[in-house]
Design an enzyme around this catalytic site. Structure first.
Site, short mmCIF file in Angstrom:
data_model
loop_
_atom_site.label_atom_id
_atom_site.label_comp_id
_atom_site.label_asym_id
_atom_site.label_seq_id
_atom_site.Cartn_x
_atom_site.Cartn_y
_atom_site.Cartn_z
N ARG A 161 -10.05 -12.89 27.22
CA ARG A 161 -9.19 -11.71 27.02
C ARG A 161 -8.58 -11.23 28.34
NH1 ARG A 161 -11.02 -12.78 22.56
NH2 ARG A 161 -9.91 -14.59 23.22
N SER A 238 -9.88 -4.99 18.48
CA SER A 238 -11.16 -4.66 19.15
C SER A 238 -10.87 -3.75 20.33
CB SER A 238 -11.82 -5.94 19.66
OG SER A 238 -12.06 -6.80 18.59
N GLU A 338 -10.50 -3.33 25.85
CA GLU A 338 -9.65 -4.53 25.73
C GLU A 338 -8.16 -4.18 25.80
OE1 GLU A 338 -10.80 -7.63 22.83
OE2 GLU A 338 -8.68 -7.73 22.31
C1 LIG Z 1 -5.39 -5.14 13.83
C2 LIG Z 1 -5.41 -5.85 15.16
C3 LIG Z 1 -6.13 -7.02 15.31
C4 LIG Z 1 -6.13 -7.70 16.55
N1 LIG Z 1 -6.85 -8.86 16.67
C5 LIG Z 1 -6.84 -9.54 17.84
C6 LIG Z 1 -7.56 -10.77 17.97
O1 LIG Z 1 -8.19 -11.26 17.03
N2 LIG Z 1 -7.54 -11.41 19.17
C7 LIG Z 1 -6.81 -10.92 20.22
O2 LIG Z 1 -6.82 -11.56 21.29
N3 LIG Z 1 -6.12 -9.77 20.12
C8 LIG Z 1 -6.11 -9.07 18.96
N4 LIG Z 1 -5.42 -7.88 18.86
C9 LIG Z 1 -4.72 -7.36 20.01
C10 LIG Z 1 -3.20 -7.72 20.07
O3 LIG Z 1 -2.71 -8.06 18.81
C11 LIG Z 1 -2.90 -8.87 21.03
O4 LIG Z 1 -3.40 -8.58 22.30
C12 LIG Z 1 -1.41 -9.16 21.12
O5 LIG Z 1 -1.20 -10.32 21.90
C13 LIG Z 1 -0.61 -8.00 21.73
O6 LIG Z 1 0.77 -8.30 21.52
P1 LIG Z 1 1.87 -7.16 21.56
O7 LIG Z 1 3.19 -7.82 21.52
O8 LIG Z 1 1.60 -6.15 20.51
O9 LIG Z 1 1.60 -6.54 23.01
P2 LIG Z 1 1.89 -5.05 23.47
O10 LIG Z 1 0.82 -4.16 22.93
O11 LIG Z 1 3.29 -4.69 23.20
O12 LIG Z 1 1.66 -5.20 25.04
C14 LIG Z 1 0.37 -5.48 25.55
C15 LIG Z 1 0.50 -5.74 27.05
O13 LIG Z 1 1.29 -6.90 27.27
C16 LIG Z 1 2.44 -6.58 28.06
N5 LIG Z 1 3.56 -7.36 27.53
C17 LIG Z 1 4.05 -7.37 26.27
N6 LIG Z 1 5.07 -8.25 26.19
C18 LIG Z 1 5.22 -8.79 27.41
C19 LIG Z 1 6.12 -9.75 27.97
N7 LIG Z 1 7.06 -10.36 27.24
N8 LIG Z 1 6.00 -10.05 29.29
C20 LIG Z 1 5.06 -9.47 30.05
N9 LIG Z 1 4.19 -8.55 29.59
C21 LIG Z 1 4.26 -8.22 28.28
C22 LIG Z 1 2.65 -5.09 27.89
O14 LIG Z 1 3.36 -4.54 28.99
C23 LIG Z 1 1.22 -4.60 27.79
O15 LIG Z 1 0.68 -4.52 29.10
C24 LIG Z 1 -5.40 -7.18 17.63
C25 LIG Z 1 -4.67 -5.98 17.47
C26 LIG Z 1 -4.67 -5.34 16.25
C27 LIG Z 1 -3.88 -4.07 16.08
#
Ligand SMILES: Cc1cc2nc3c(=O)[nH]c(=O)nc-3n(C[C@H](O)[C@H](O)[C@H](O)COP(=O)(O)OP(=O)(O)OC[C@H]3O[C@@H](n4cnc5c(N)ncnc54)[C@H](O)[C@@H]3O)c2cc1C
Length: 346
Positions: A161, A238, A338
């Site tokens: 992570r 998480s 996380e």
């Molecule tokens: C219901 C639920 C279940 C989940 N299950 C999992 C799981 O099983 N495993 C897991 O690993 N995660 C899980 N997550 C967490 C999440 O989905 C992941 O971490 C996902 O990759 C985040 O993507 P996002 O586009 O929403 O990121 P955001 O929340 O929009 O951004 C997260 C971070 O990444 C940065 N970021 C976003 N896009 C970019 C880009 N293009 N370039 C540089 N930086 C960027 C942002 O600035 C921020 O710091 C879960 C979340 C939820 C709500």
């Protein structure tokens, strides 16, 4: 625009400057403009791993909504198929596309919310797979020199992570490339719960569609699939990572505390603990909430903190701090959040 409108936890304050970019040249221009003006800036995908403070964010938020998946047989290692995905693609659309196209390696990552561009940020993982197993490279707009670079996965310090992108390497992921195997069968199932759901032995392969379906069903049963009718999915997934401690420290924990030795060959290996077990055994049960608060532990999973309708970011943090303190005083383990915290700390 408010972070509450852009994040899955539905909390967070006003944003001083907000842009949404739908093409890569637009992303590059907006990002460079903001760097030129020395603005505080963050890239945003689906907002599913972000907890922003209730205070106004004084900088710029650029929501990346670029789309596109291309497939090529050339240029990947080991004759695999190379999938190049624009940063704004929904991750689960990528997982579905791979399964439907007979490409294995990310089927167990089905149903993870958010964008492809954010996937390397915390090296997403679930049900025995991690992105680092298939990520070949990223196209990266680097804040250091404003150049666009291809960085190989090995340059990103991908770990459990985490990555150098999560640890402070500044820039924006424009696209990611995955090297996937051309086969209708999944990778060997390596997660007991998934094997039990599929009714197969660990180490066996199943059809890609079957593996994806089982993962989606398991995720839904835990509130880990974004679903409009499921209040337990109003979360950031998480909230705490599974802590990693020394073998020596782990020996003094209760015998029934689940733990995984990370390198069984090493004389003193690090040990991963179950954060959910530690939380439950510190006296916090599913559905727990502090008096008068709209933040609650998910009713399906102690690792997810949820917004029950009108919670503030501060209420989510109060609950997180309470859990952190309970686990610390009961077991001496400091849980780490996380999600990315913006303007907040534990
Ligand atoms: C219901 C639920 C279940 C989940 N299950 C999992 C799981 O099983 N495993 C897991 O690993 N995660 C899980 N997550 C967490 C999440 O989905 C992941 O971490 C996902 O990759 C985040 O993507 P996002 O586009 O929403 O990121 P955001 O929340 O929009 O951004 C997260 C971070 O990444 C940065 N970021 C976003 N896009 C970019 C880009 N293009 N370039 C540089 N930086 C960027 C942002 O600035 C921020 O710091 C879960 C979340 C939820 C709500």
């Amino acid at each position: 625009m408010r972070f509450a409108d852009l994040t899955t936890l539905k909390v967070g304050g006003e944003i001083a400057t907000f842009h949404e970019a739908t093409t890569t040249p637009e992303v590059i221009e907006l990002v460079k403009d903001s760097w030129r003006e020395h603005d505080e800036m963050i890239a945003l995908g689906g907002g599913s791993n972000l907890l922003a403070s209730d205070d106004e964010y004084p900088g710029t938020v650029i929501k990346i909504s670029t789309r596109g998946i291309t497939q090529s047989d050339a240029g990947s290692s080991d004759g695999k198929v190379l999938l190049t995905v624009q940063a704004g693609e929904l991750w689960d659309d990528v997982a579905r596309f791979a399964c439907e196209s007979g490409l294995s390696g990310i089927e167990a990552l089905s149903g993870i919310p958010g964008s492809a561009g954010a996937a390397p940020v915390q090296n997403i993982g679930a049900y025995g797979q991690e992105l680092c197993e298939t990520l070949e490279s990223i196209e990266f707009l680097d804040e250091r020199d404003g150049e666009i670079k291809t960085l190989s996965a090995s340059e990103l310090d991908l770990g459990y992570r985490t990555s150098s992108l999560k640890q402070g390497r500044r820039g924006v992921v424009l696209s990611i490339s995955l090297a996937l195997k051309k086969t209708e069968l999944s990778e060997p199932i390596s997660y007991s719960q998934l094997a039990a759901k599929l009714e197969v032995e660990l180490g066996l392969r199943v059809g890609l569609a079957e593996a994806r379906q089982a993962v989606l069903e398991l995720r839904a049963s835990k509130g880990m699939l974004l679903q409009a009718g499921d209040p337990d999915s109003v979360s950031a997934g998480s909230f705490f990572t599974n802590p990693i401690v020394s073998e020596n420290f782990a020996r003094n924990l209760p015998k029934d505390c689940p733990h995984w030795i990370l390198d069984p060959e090493a004389p003193e290996s690090a040990v991963k603990l179950s954060a959910a077990w530690l939380i439950e055994h510190s006296g916090i049960q599913r559905g727990f909430s502090l008096p008068g608060s709209s933040a609650a532990v998910s009713s399906k999973h102690t690792l997810a903190l949820t917004n029950r309708g009108s919670a503030t970011a501060e209420e989510i943090m109060q609950l997180a701090r309470f859990i952190h303190l309970r686990v610390l005083s009961q077991f001496g383990v400091a849980l780490q959040p996380e999600p990315v915290l913006l303007g907040l700390s534990l």
